[in-house]
Design a protein around this motif. Structure first.
Motif, short mmCIF file in Angstrom:
data_model
loop_
_atom_site.label_atom_id
_atom_site.label_comp_id
_atom_site.label_asym_id
_atom_site.label_seq_id
_atom_site.Cartn_x
_atom_site.Cartn_y
_atom_site.Cartn_z
N ARG A 123 0.86 -1.19 0.00
CA ARG A 123 0.00 0.00 0.00
C ARG A 123 0.89 1.23 0.00
O ARG A 123 1.89 1.28 0.73
N LEU A 143 -3.26 3.36 -0.57
CA LEU A 143 -4.03 2.55 -1.52
C LEU A 143 -3.20 1.38 -2.02
O LEU A 143 -1.96 1.42 -1.99
N LEU A 144 -3.87 0.36 -2.51
CA LEU A 144 -3.18 -0.81 -3.08
C LEU A 144 -2.30 -0.36 -4.24
O LEU A 144 -2.77 0.32 -5.16
N ASP A 145 -1.04 -0.76 -4.22
CA ASP A 145 -0.09 -0.41 -5.26
C ASP A 145 -0.03 -1.57 -6.25
O ASP A 145 0.76 -2.51 -6.06
N ASP A 158 -1.60 7.85 -1.09
CA ASP A 158 -2.08 8.70 -2.18
C ASP A 158 -2.49 10.02 -1.51
O ASP A 158 -3.49 10.08 -0.80
#
Lengths: 141, 141, 141
Positions: free
Chosen positions: A128, A138-140, A131
């Motif tokens: 994560r 957030l999920l990368d 952002d």
């Protein structure tokens, strides 16, 4: 906490009094589960759940002391700074005649009766990342 | 939309402003995902959700403009006329102190913060066929 | 009931009038599905759902005659005395403008329109054993 390896996943039973997010996180740390999805059902108490206020860039949480059924609980595991982080959303139904549901993002819930989890590790290393425009990690992907 | 292939499935992150049903459908079309199951969590806005009225053989939809947490979202993908069609049900919790849940069949929801999806393609080619007595295209199994 | 074997799982469609818990249990018995997880969506009626009262060590059930969308339904299968037992929790949304959700533990629900299930057998033999302090048969992991 009881765990059964069922190939491609783990059946887990959490016991009365166990904090779900903390117990799952510790389990993932100890067993190197860095990326996963899961769902759970059972009953919990002392629930801290809420929602993300995008305008304020912060979560609002409410505490619900009484026992409620976990009508639905879903989550995933991904890494922040190399450590597994559990993210979960829940639907809790009232333990009274109304059976009315509340729900949202889970800060913590404590097992009140039992909690049955199916955790499915994924063969990937997903992190994560913050952002700034959203204010969340957030999920990368 | 960001996607990570995690073997036996895809972790997907939809971004603020993306229409979930349309984006998922387009993804499935482009990647030949014809049969699948998925779940999702995050937060959405401009939700059009409702229920099927069997007596009238039509859906009733309500529009919810404000942001709500996706406490639970489940769905599947199957084919109509050879094209992938996404079918989903959702539970949305209020982004206010009540945390009250509404839910139902999804026409469309738009990502308000983020949406985390685990999509699992199934090694099958399942279609939907019209059932005149029900008035819906049901899974042809 | 229609079933498609999709490798690692079954897509199942239950038809109007079928009792979900009874039909799934019978299917598992006949096909030797002793340990599994599943989720389902669709619409049901004559629902008997409720919650476990730990102080009284008994379930409270409420009957909901009218049709409701199955916004979410999750469950698992494990054995009691060598027979498969289905355990499920549900979120039902009102088939009216409110779309309000109720939920809890499922005694029985009857398909009102259609019900789409993804059942995933697990390669394990998990039983349930009575826990006297809880008053329920918990997963023996």
């Amino acid at each position: 906490m009881k765990v059964r390896d069922v190939e491609n996943g783990y059946l887990i039973r959490l016991e009365k009094g166990e904090p779900v997010m903390r117990t799952l996180t510790t389990y993932c740390e100890k067993n190197s589960v860095m990326t996963a999805v899961f769902h759970a059902m059972g009953a919990v108490e002392n629930s801290e759940i809420g929602y993300y206020d995008l305008a304020k860039k912060q979560y609002f949480f409410r505490t619900i002391p009484e026992t409620r059924e976990v009508a639905s609980m879903h989550g995933n595991v991904a890494m922040i700074d190399g450590n597994p982080i559990v993210h979960a959303h829940v639907v809790l139904s009232a333990s009274d005649e109304s059976l009315a549901c509340i729900g949202g993002h889970v800060k913590e819930v404590t097992v009140a009766v039992t909690l049955e989890i199916f955790l499915r590790p994924l063969p990937a290393a997903v992190s994560r990342l913050m952002d700034e425009s959203i204010g969340l990690k957030l999920l990368d992907l």
